[in-house]
Design a protein around this motif. Structure first.
Motif, short mmCIF file in Angstrom:
data_model
loop_
_atom_site.label_atom_id
_atom_site.label_comp_id
_atom_site.label_asym_id
_atom_site.label_seq_id
_atom_site.Cartn_x
_atom_site.Cartn_y
_atom_site.Cartn_z
N VAL A 126 0.85 -1.20 0.00
CA VAL A 126 0.00 0.00 0.00
C VAL A 126 0.88 1.25 0.00
O VAL A 126 1.73 1.42 0.88
CB VAL A 126 -0.94 0.01 1.22
CG1 VAL A 126 -1.70 1.32 1.29
CG2 VAL A 126 -1.91 -1.17 1.16
N VAL A 127 0.68 2.09 -1.00
CA VAL A 127 1.44 3.33 -1.12
C VAL A 127 0.76 4.45 -0.33
O VAL A 127 1.43 5.28 0.29
CB VAL A 127 1.57 3.74 -2.60
CG1 VAL A 127 2.30 5.07 -2.73
CG2 VAL A 127 2.29 2.65 -3.38
N ALA A 128 -0.58 4.47 -0.34
CA ALA A 128 -1.31 5.52 0.36
C ALA A 128 -2.73 5.05 0.62
O ALA A 128 -3.28 4.22 -0.11
CB ALA A 128 -1.33 6.81 -0.46
N ALA A 129 -3.32 5.61 1.69
CA ALA A 129 -4.71 5.34 2.02
C ALA A 129 -5.34 6.64 2.50
O ALA A 129 -4.68 7.46 3.16
CB ALA A 129 -4.82 4.26 3.10
N HIS A 130 -6.61 6.82 2.16
CA HIS A 130 -7.28 8.07 2.51
C HIS A 130 -8.75 7.80 2.82
O HIS A 130 -9.44 7.14 2.04
CB HIS A 130 -7.17 9.08 1.36
CG HIS A 130 -8.06 10.27 1.51
ND1 HIS A 130 -8.02 11.11 2.60
CD2 HIS A 130 -9.04 10.77 0.69
CE1 HIS A 130 -8.91 12.08 2.45
NE2 HIS A 130 -9.55 11.89 1.31
N ALA A 131 -9.23 8.29 3.95
CA ALA A 131 -10.64 8.18 4.32
C ALA A 131 -11.38 9.41 3.83
O ALA A 131 -10.93 10.55 4.05
CB ALA A 131 -10.78 8.06 5.83
N GLN A 132 -12.51 9.21 3.15
CA GLN A 132 -13.29 10.33 2.60
C GLN A 132 -13.58 11.34 3.69
O GLN A 132 -14.06 11.02 4.77
CB GLN A 132 -14.59 9.81 2.00
CG GLN A 132 -15.42 10.92 1.34
CD GLN A 132 -16.62 10.37 0.57
OE1 GLN A 132 -16.63 9.21 0.16
NE2 GLN A 132 -17.62 11.21 0.37
N SER A 133 -13.33 12.61 3.39
CA SER A 133 -13.40 13.65 4.41
C SER A 133 -14.56 14.63 4.21
O SER A 133 -14.83 15.44 5.09
CB SER A 133 -12.08 14.44 4.43
OG SER A 133 -11.85 15.05 3.17
N HIS A 134 -15.24 14.58 3.07
CA HIS A 134 -16.33 15.52 2.79
C HIS A 134 -17.55 14.76 2.28
O HIS A 134 -17.42 13.71 1.63
CB HIS A 134 -15.91 16.54 1.73
CG HIS A 134 -14.89 17.53 2.19
ND1 HIS A 134 -13.60 17.18 2.50
CD2 HIS A 134 -14.99 18.88 2.41
CE1 HIS A 134 -12.93 18.27 2.87
NE2 HIS A 134 -13.75 19.31 2.83
N LYS A 135 -18.72 15.31 2.53
CA LYS A 135 -19.96 14.70 2.06
C LYS A 135 -21.00 15.79 1.83
O LYS A 135 -20.89 16.90 2.37
CB LYS A 135 -20.48 13.70 3.09
CG LYS A 135 -20.87 14.34 4.43
CD LYS A 135 -21.35 13.30 5.42
CE LYS A 135 -21.71 13.95 6.76
NZ LYS A 135 -22.18 12.92 7.74
N PRO A 136 -22.05 15.48 1.06
CA PRO A 136 -23.15 16.42 0.92
C PRO A 136 -23.90 16.56 2.24
O PRO A 136 -23.86 15.66 3.09
CB PRO A 136 -24.04 15.79 -0.16
CG PRO A 136 -23.15 14.81 -0.86
CD PRO A 136 -22.20 14.31 0.18
N PRO A 137 -24.62 17.66 2.42
CA PRO A 137 -25.43 17.82 3.63
C PRO A 137 -26.73 17.02 3.51
O PRO A 137 -27.02 16.43 2.47
CB PRO A 137 -25.72 19.32 3.66
CG PRO A 137 -25.72 19.71 2.21
CD PRO A 137 -24.69 18.83 1.54
N GLY A 138 -27.51 17.01 4.57
CA GLY A 138 -28.83 16.39 4.52
C GLY A 138 -28.91 15.07 5.25
O GLY A 138 -27.89 14.43 5.57
N GLU A 139 -30.14 14.64 5.50
CA GLU A 139 -30.39 13.43 6.28
C GLU A 139 -29.82 12.18 5.62
O GLU A 139 -29.39 11.24 6.29
CB GLU A 139 -31.90 13.26 6.49
CG GLU A 139 -32.49 14.25 7.48
CD GLU A 139 -31.86 14.15 8.86
OE1 GLU A 139 -31.65 13.00 9.33
OE2 GLU A 139 -31.54 15.19 9.45
N ARG A 140 -29.84 12.14 4.29
CA ARG A 140 -29.38 10.94 3.60
C ARG A 140 -27.94 10.58 3.97
O ARG A 140 -27.55 9.42 4.02
CB ARG A 140 -29.51 11.15 2.09
CG ARG A 140 -29.01 9.99 1.25
CD ARG A 140 -29.11 10.32 -0.23
NE ARG A 140 -28.46 9.32 -1.05
CZ ARG A 140 -28.21 9.47 -2.35
NH1 ARG A 140 -28.57 10.59 -2.96
NH2 ARG A 140 -27.61 8.51 -3.03
N PHE A 141 -27.13 11.61 4.24
CA PHE A 141 -25.71 11.38 4.52
C PHE A 141 -25.37 11.63 6.00
O PHE A 141 -24.20 11.63 6.35
CB PHE A 141 -24.85 12.29 3.64
CG PHE A 141 -25.06 12.06 2.17
CD1 PHE A 141 -24.37 11.06 1.51
CD2 PHE A 141 -25.95 12.84 1.45
CE1 PHE A 141 -24.56 10.84 0.15
CE2 PHE A 141 -26.14 12.64 0.09
CZ PHE A 141 -25.45 11.63 -0.56
N ALA A 142 -26.40 11.81 6.83
CA ALA A 142 -26.15 12.21 8.22
C ALA A 142 -25.29 11.20 8.97
O ALA A 142 -24.46 11.58 9.82
CB ALA A 142 -27.48 12.42 8.93
#
Length: 549
Positions: A387-403
């Protein structure tokens, strides 16, 4: 209950024929007549192009107005009188003597003729710097109908400027511009600013944009493309003029608060306000390299992600083995959507992709969820040796669907790869200009964007991220209308793109030597000409609004 009527701001974009500095007086009289004609449409505000008076090309090197040109104070009074006469706001592009220097300014006059203030162009383009001094503030003005922010032409190439105006409260951004172009036929003239940069500025900020441009030829050497336009908060051009229309574009712009489509995380953008001399990108620009040795190949795969990790690993092997024979150094796959996240065991999928990388000698970028679908969405870059690199998603859209979607707490790393220093963007992150900008400032030369099935079109955003940062951008997504699987060059050109609607891999040659060229024009550099001390709004706590798409 009766529904409250929606307010609107009637904007009149006055597209003007270009005049050279020798014809400044004729230009002024022509502009005043056009204001009189446009006022009959009863607009709330009339918007004029960049340096409507006296001209764009001043031909001076001492920072003063040319002989025969009216003093700034006289010109201000002339436009103030027109605003009073027609009881209309006027946003006028003028060369103004302010704070001891000549400025390329957007002056805003109220209905009673009062000069509410002026925005001063801060990202000077090419020979602008021979006679103009840059501005250093992003004011927003209350008109009584809407809060108005203004920028001038090349300012639209810098995402920090439109973002700062939005965060400062602008409900509409007026672009007083003179889009320079080139071509054999006037009807074909266009500009990357009207094609994708300003639409992306609108979409990433969730704000209306209205741009007034010039057309014709100035100084026997500068050609303008016209194409004044109104752009909605999703980045769609809803009204426009042609490349040689001597006309006013009148449009009723709904008055609504701007709302970025992705929730911002200002605590992650500290690179934006660091002094330029301390940024990791700066020393890389002076590193010696041999361009002929940097010719590398990046491939992206457009595909609907299979129903489980085992099926994905089998499909990935077929693609990577084929692309290895086409000299691919890195292969990028789309992001795994949430609907199948539990069917992609993290450890098993990662092990399978590591074996593919080891067997083929190709670096592979892909996405799984951890642990086994209950944690963050992870993007991995697997190389032949691990593994050269790993990254956890840091941004998301607003709203209940992604809460309930968990997010990573750190920006993506910038790592050395066979194609150069690479940064990763995962899904929603690509729509946040601060993410790509921070990666570039931290030294990234290639951005790998793993998309899925986004609500906004990826193609113009990918081109904008490449252009505004002068880096290569590779993105992979599902075969959906809004997705994009392509490789873009540092000037925004699309080098390769997948056919819409089908599973397909495409590749292109990248050369990181081109990512070292940060000048958009002579004297206009996307690194050295940034003004980090003025970008405080971008890292201000609480400046994180987003809207539900």
């Amino acid at each position: 209950m009766a529904r409250t009527a929606r307010r609107s701001l009637r904007v009149a974009l006055l597209q003007l024929r270009a005049f050279s500095i020798e014809d400044a007086e004729a230009s002024l009289q022509h502009t005043l007549r056009r204001i009189d004609e446009t006022a009959r449409e009863r607009p709330d505000i009339i918007v004029l192009p960049e340096v409507t008076y006296p001209a764009y090309f001043l031909g001076r090197t001492d920072g003063s107005l040319p002989p025969g040109v009216r003093p700034s104070a006289d010109v201000v009074e002339i436009f103030a009188a027109k605003a009073r006469e027609h009881s209309v706001y006027i946003a006028a592009g003028l060369a103004l003597e302010r704070k001891g220097a000549l400025r390329n300014a957007a002056a805003l006059f109220a209905r009673d003729g009062a000069l509410l203030g002026a925005y001063e162009k801060s990202f000077l383009w090419h020979f602008d710097g021979r006679w103009f001094a840059p501005g250093d503030a992003y004011p927003v003005f209350e008109t009584g109908v809407a809060r108005v922010g203004m920028l001038v032409c090349a300012d639209g190439r810098m995402p920090e400027i439109a973002r700062a105006l939005t965060l400062n409260g602008a409900q509409i951004i007026l672009d007083l511009t003179a889009w320079v172009s080139t071509g054999r036929r006037a009807e074909d003239l266009t500009s990357v600013q009207c094609e994708y940069l300003m639409p992306v500025r609108a979409a990433e900020n969730g704000v209306w944009v209205a741009a007034a441009s010039k057309f014709g030829v100035e100084a026997g050497s500068i050609v303008y493309c016209g194409r004044s336009c109104v752009i909605d908060p999703r980045g769609r051009v809803v009204a426009s003029l042609g490349p040689d229309d001597d006309a006013a574009l009148v449009y009723d712009v709904p008055v609504e608060d701007a709302s970025p489509p992705i929730t911002r995380r200002p605590e992650m953008y500290d690179a934006l306000t660091r002094p330029t001399g301390t940024l990791p990108v700066l020393p890389t620009l002076d590193e010696p390299l041999i361009p002929a040795h940097e010719e590398k190949r990046v491939a992206v795969v457009q595909m609907a992600m299979p129903p489980d990790g085992a099926a994905f690993a089998a499909a990935a092997r077929r693609h990577v083995e084929r692309l290895a024979l086409q000299d691919a150094d890195i292969v990028l796959f789309p992001a795994t959507p949430s609907r199948v996240r539990h069917a992609y065991p993290q450890d098993a999928t990662l092990d399978a992709m590591l074996r593919i990388a080891a067997d083929t000698g190709v670096h592979v970028a892909f996405v799984v969820w951890r642990p086994d679908g209950d944690g963050e969405r992870m993007m991995y870059l697997a190389g032949p040796h691990g593994v050269v690199a790993a990254h956890a998603q840091s941004h998301k859209p607003p709203g209940e669907r992604f809460a309930s979607m968990p997010l990573g707490e750190y920006p993506a790393p910038v790592v050395d790869t066979p194609v150069g220093r690479a940064g990763m963007m995962l899904a929603a992150e690509g729509f946040v200009p601060e993410v790509a900008r921070s990666l570039m400032l931290r030294g990234a030369e290639v951005l790998l964007w793993a998309g899925d099935n986004p609500a906004l079109p990826m193609t113009p955003v990918a081109r904008a991220r490449a252009d505004e940062n002068r880096v290569f951008v590779a993105c992979a997504a599902a075969p959906a209308e809004t997705g994009a699987s392509l490789i873009a060059a540092p000037d925004g050109r699309v080098l390769a793109t997948a056919l819409e609607g089908r599973e397909l891999a495409v590749s292109a040659t990248v050369n990181r030597a081109l990512s070292r060229l940060k000048a958009m024009a002579p004297g206009t550099d996307v690194v050295r000409d940034r003004q980090p001390a003025t970008y405080g709004a971008l890292v201000r706590a609480g400046a994180a609004a987003g809207r539900v798409l």
